[in-house]
Write a protein that holds these residues in place. Structure first.
Motif, PDB file in Angstrom:
ATOM      1  N   ASN A   6       0.814  -1.212   0.000  1.00  0.00           N
ATOM      2  CA  ASN A   6       0.000   0.000   0.000  1.00  0.00           C
ATOM      3  C   ASN A   6       0.852   1.269   0.000  1.00  0.00           C
ATOM      4  OD1 ASN A   6      -2.957  -0.724   0.067  1.00  0.00           O
ATOM      5  ND2 ASN A   6      -2.147  -2.087   1.659  1.00  0.00           N
ATOM      6  N   ASN A   7       2.135   1.102  -0.340  1.00  0.00           N
ATOM      7  CA  ASN A   7       3.072   2.228  -0.395  1.00  0.00           C
ATOM      8  C   ASN A   7       3.226   2.974   0.925  1.00  0.00           C
ATOM      9  OD1 ASN A   7       4.338   2.438  -3.029  1.00  0.00           O
ATOM     10  ND2 ASN A   7       2.229   2.559  -3.793  1.00  0.00           N
ATOM     11  N   ALA A  60      -6.035  -9.167  -3.943  1.00  0.00           N
ATOM     12  CA  ALA A  60      -5.789  -8.692  -5.305  1.00  0.00           C
ATOM     13  C   ALA A  60      -4.357  -8.170  -5.453  1.00  0.00           C
ATOM     14  CB  ALA A  60      -6.796  -7.604  -5.662  1.00  0.00           C
ATOM     15  N   LEU A  61      -3.894  -7.424  -4.459  1.00  0.00           N
ATOM     16  CA  LEU A  61      -2.520  -6.897  -4.512  1.00  0.00           C
ATOM     17  C   LEU A  61      -1.513  -8.040  -4.596  1.00  0.00           C
ATOM     18  CD1 LEU A  61      -2.711  -3.982  -1.894  1.00  0.00           C
ATOM     19  CD2 LEU A  61      -2.166  -3.726  -4.326  1.00  0.00           C
ATOM     20  N   ILE A 107      -2.008 -11.152  -5.754  1.00  0.00           N
ATOM     21  CA  ILE A 107      -2.102 -11.821  -7.062  1.00  0.00           C
ATOM     22  C   ILE A 107      -1.430 -10.977  -8.142  1.00  0.00           C
ATOM     23  CG2 ILE A 107      -3.716 -12.505  -8.895  1.00  0.00           C
ATOM     24  CD1 ILE A 107      -5.676 -13.312  -6.600  1.00  0.00           C
ATOM     25  N   LEU A 108      -1.762  -9.685  -8.159  1.00  0.00           N
ATOM     26  CA  LEU A 108      -1.271  -8.826  -9.248  1.00  0.00           C
ATOM     27  C   LEU A 108       0.223  -8.544  -9.133  1.00  0.00           C
ATOM     28  CD1 LEU A 108      -4.313  -6.373  -9.514  1.00  0.00           C
ATOM     29  CD2 LEU A 108      -3.813  -8.350 -10.972  1.00  0.00           C
ATOM     30  N   THR A 109       0.730  -8.312  -7.901  1.00  0.00           N
ATOM     31  CA  THR A 109       2.170  -8.071  -7.780  1.00  0.00           C
ATOM     32  C   THR A 109       2.953  -9.378  -7.888  1.00  0.00           C
ATOM     33  OG1 THR A 109       2.118  -8.156  -5.356  1.00  0.00           O
ATOM     34  CG2 THR A 109       1.930  -5.971  -6.374  1.00  0.00           C
ATOM     35  N   GLY A 110       2.230 -10.492  -7.892  1.00  0.00           N
ATOM     36  CA  GLY A 110       2.873 -11.786  -8.158  1.00  0.00           C
ATOM     37  C   GLY A 110       3.311 -11.906  -9.607  1.00  0.00           C
ATOM     38  N   ILE A 111       2.848 -10.956 -10.430  1.00  0.00           N
ATOM     39  CA  ILE A 111       3.287 -10.928 -11.829  1.00  0.00           C
ATOM     40  C   ILE A 111       4.625 -10.195 -11.885  1.00  0.00           C
ATOM     41  CG2 ILE A 111       2.735 -10.157 -14.185  1.00  0.00           C
ATOM     42  CD1 ILE A 111      -0.229  -9.904 -13.231  1.00  0.00           C
ATOM     43  N   PHE A 112       5.636 -10.844 -12.435  1.00  0.00           N
ATOM     44  CA  PHE A 112       6.943 -10.197 -12.612  1.00  0.00           C
ATOM     45  C   PHE A 112       6.738  -8.900 -13.401  1.00  0.00           C
ATOM     46  CE2 PHE A 112      10.600  -9.947 -15.693  1.00  0.00           C
ATOM     47  CZ  PHE A 112      11.523  -9.441 -14.793  1.00  0.00           C
ATOM     48  N   GLY A 113       7.316  -7.813 -12.911  1.00  0.00           N
ATOM     49  CA  GLY A 113       7.182  -6.526 -13.611  1.00  0.00           C
ATOM     50  C   GLY A 113       6.029  -5.676 -13.117  1.00  0.00           C
ATOM     51  N   VAL A 114       5.257  -6.198 -12.169  1.00  0.00           N
ATOM     52  CA  VAL A 114       4.136  -5.424 -11.623  1.00  0.00           C
ATOM     53  C   VAL A 114       4.438  -5.052 -10.170  1.00  0.00           C
ATOM     54  CG1 VAL A 114       1.671  -5.426 -11.047  1.00  0.00           C
ATOM     55  CG2 VAL A 114       2.480  -6.580 -13.127  1.00  0.00           C
ATOM     56  N   GLY A 115       4.475  -3.766  -9.904  1.00  0.00           N
ATOM     57  CA  GLY A 115       4.713  -3.285  -8.544  1.00  0.00           C
ATOM     58  C   GLY A 115       3.424  -2.803  -7.912  1.00  0.00           C
ATOM     59  N   LYS A 168       2.260   0.134  -7.327  1.00  0.00           N
ATOM     60  CA  LYS A 168       1.554   1.245  -7.980  1.00  0.00           C
ATOM     61  C   LYS A 168       0.695   0.763  -9.133  1.00  0.00           C
ATOM     62  CE  LYS A 168       4.396   5.054  -6.457  1.00  0.00           C
ATOM     63  NZ  LYS A 168       5.844   4.831  -6.368  1.00  0.00           N
ATOM     64  N   THR A 169       1.263  -0.102  -9.977  1.00  0.00           N
ATOM     65  CA  THR A 169       0.500  -0.653 -11.108  1.00  0.00           C
ATOM     66  C   THR A 169      -0.684  -1.469 -10.596  1.00  0.00           C
ATOM     67  OG1 THR A 169       2.532  -0.756 -12.394  1.00  0.00           O
ATOM     68  CG2 THR A 169       0.683  -2.083 -13.181  1.00  0.00           C
ATOM     69  N   ALA A 170      -0.421  -2.298  -9.585  1.00  0.00           N
ATOM     70  CA  ALA A 170      -1.494  -3.136  -9.034  1.00  0.00           C
ATOM     71  C   ALA A 170      -2.628  -2.264  -8.509  1.00  0.00           C
ATOM     72  CB  ALA A 170      -0.938  -4.029  -7.930  1.00  0.00           C
ATOM     73  N   ASP A 171      -2.279  -1.191  -7.841  1.00  0.00           N
ATOM     74  CA  ASP A 171      -3.295  -0.283  -7.295  1.00  0.00           C
ATOM     75  C   ASP A 171      -4.134   0.332  -8.423  1.00  0.00           C
ATOM     76  OD1 ASP A 171      -4.482   1.417  -5.143  1.00  0.00           O
ATOM     77  OD2 ASP A 171      -3.547   3.006  -6.326  1.00  0.00           O
ATOM     78  N   ARG A 172      -3.454   0.742  -9.491  1.00  0.00           N
ATOM     79  CA  ARG A 172      -4.162   1.331 -10.633  1.00  0.00           C
ATOM     80  C   ARG A 172      -5.147   0.312 -11.231  1.00  0.00           C
ATOM     81  NH1 ARG A 172      -2.108   1.407 -15.608  1.00  0.00           N
ATOM     82  NH2 ARG A 172       0.052   1.160 -14.902  1.00  0.00           N
ATOM     83  N   TRP A 173      -4.708  -0.922 -11.363  1.00  0.00           N
ATOM     84  CA  TRP A 173      -5.577  -1.960 -11.913  1.00  0.00           C
ATOM     85  C   TRP A 173      -6.760  -2.240 -10.994  1.00  0.00           C
ATOM     86  CZ3 TRP A 173      -1.119  -5.767 -13.690  1.00  0.00           C
ATOM     87  CH2 TRP A 173      -0.549  -5.251 -14.870  1.00  0.00           C
ATOM     88  N   ILE A 174      -6.503  -2.291  -9.689  1.00  0.00           N
ATOM     89  CA  ILE A 174      -7.591  -2.547  -8.749  1.00  0.00           C
ATOM     90  C   ILE A 174      -8.638  -1.431  -8.855  1.00  0.00           C
ATOM     91  CG2 ILE A 174      -8.201  -2.655  -6.283  1.00  0.00           C
ATOM     92  CD1 ILE A 174      -5.491  -4.134  -5.858  1.00  0.00           C
TER      93      ILE A 174
END
Ligand code: DCP
Ligand code: MG
Length: 382
Positions: A44-45, A110-111, A113-121, A123-129
């Motif tokens: 959550n930064n 969700a955070l 699962i999404l940050t479990g993707i290599f290259g996703v931090g 901030k990106t996960a938050d934007r997608w959520i």
């Protein structure tokens, strides 16, 4: 009932780099809880909160026995009010209600699962959520544009979320050594990161590469990468150039703690070993279901590998900086700055009082400059 007098009391140094922290953790019930809250804060930064929980967890990891009563924690450093509340909850109820509700929360899931993707931090996960994307299925159908790293990350999601074993790390080490040998004789490869600390699994494999003759390492990475590519070992790679320049005025304040070595973030295609192949063979024989058979036919797997090239003059600092743990590194830098008026990075140690760089060819020398007792890698698991 245990009386106050019977309960073990602890005395612990306040910086993690002053302590010996092995993998033998007597308080994993507590450190798991605090680490999850640290992770949630980071996702959550909220880095300040994250570090506070990490420091509290690290302190508990360094204790020689299991904590059974709050009274044992009196006077110990690194334990803030919030961490103490969590510890109390776990000691009294077996679990922390805050941890349990975090784990259940839609956002945390969700955070993860999404940050479990290599290259996703984060901030990106938050934007997608915020765009209503909570899982991979929704992401795939969302029309969001993914960069090259994220595409590779999504494609190899399951493999990359499967822990890497020491045997796999060693197998990759042999490949990297072969690559390095065939492009520049005399080059050296050193395993760093968690595996150097004795961990049995990791999320990736980290290697440092150098050459005993200063300057010979320049331009090495692209050659190593080209060799690995020609042999079909790479599923993905992104190489960044060395941007480190030593200045006589001392270290410029870096934009982040990221170092500036020539570096390659990669995904290796690792052929499964003999043992694994046999298991696959048995699986194939057992499987009647076609899909299961197709999956079991996969004789390779994707593994995240980080390669870093360091000039020999900076190698001791690179080894120290890349061995971790992350908190141990952070604490070393904090110790250097706050207690010694020095600036430590993975490139160098600068003494702000004497206004000069301190040269070192071993980790032992660096600890000595810092006025710290030498802590071997296996005891840096803070
Ligand atoms: N490191 C660092 N700065 C970076 C990246 C890494 O100081 N920008 C250091 C600290 C880490 C080590 O390098 O301990 C390796 O990074 P990893 O993220 O791979 O961490 P570990 O190897 O410790 O853990 P894991 O087992 O999850 O790979
Ligand atoms: Mg690692």
């Amino acid at each position: 009932q245990i009386s106050e007098a019977e309960v073990a009391l602890f005395s612990v140094s306040s910086y993690a780099c002053q302590r010996r922290t092995t993998l033998d953790n007597h308080n994993s019930n507590l450190t798991d809880a605090l680490s999850l809250l640290a992770e949630n804060a980071e996702l959550n930064n909220e880095d300040g909160r994250g570090v506070a929980f990490r420091r509290a967890a690290a302190l508990l990891k360094a204790l020689p026995t299991q904590v059974i009563s709050m009274s044992q924690l009196r006077g110990l450093p690194c334990l803030g009010e919030h961490s103490l509340r969590v510890i109390k909850d776990v000691l009294e109820n077996g679990v922390s209600s805050e941890v349990e509700s975090t784990k259940q929360s839609k956002r945390y899931k969700a955070l993860k699962i999404l940050t479990g993707i290599f290259g996703v931090g984060a901030k990106t996960a938050d934007r997608w959520i915020r765009a209503g994307i909570y899982n991979l299925e929704q992401l795939r159908h969302s029309g969001q544009t993914l960069n090259r790293a994220q595409k590779a990350g999504l494609e190899h999601y399951d493999d990359l979320n499967e822990p890497v074993t020491k045997a796999e790390a060693d197998a990759i080490g042999e490949i990297v050594q072969k690559a390095v040998d065939s492009v520049l004789t005399g080059s050296q490869v050193a395993l760093s990161g968690g595996f150097r600390r004795g961990k049995l699994t990791g999320h990736d494999v980290d290697f440092l590469i150098t050459h005993p003759e200063e300057g010979k390492e320049v331009g090495l990475m692209p050659k190593v990468v080209a060799w690995l590519e020609s042999q079909g070992f790479l599923l993905y790679q992104k190489t960044t150039r060395n941007s480190y320049l030593e200045s006589k005025d001392g270290p410029a304040r870096p934009a982040s703690n990221m170092d500036r070595f020539e570096r390659c973030f990669s995904i290796f295609k690792l052929t499964k070993g003999k043992e694994q192949e046999n298991t696959d063979q048995q699986l194939r024989e057992l499987s009647k279901n076609y899909q299961m058979e197709a999956a079991s036919h996969k004789i390779w797997r994707a593994v995240r590998v980080d390669l870093v090239v360091s000039p020999i003059s900076q190698f001791a600092f690179a080894v120290l900086g890349w061995t971790g743990s992350k908190l141990f590194e952070r604490e070393l830098r904090r110790w250097a700055g706050h207690e010694k008026n020095m600036s430590l990075s993975s490139h160098a140690l600068f003494d702000n009082t004497q206004n000069k760089y301190l040269r070192a060819t071993s980790e032992e020398e660096i600890f000595a400059y810092l006025g710290l007792e030498y802590i071997p890698p296996s005891e840096r698991n803070a």
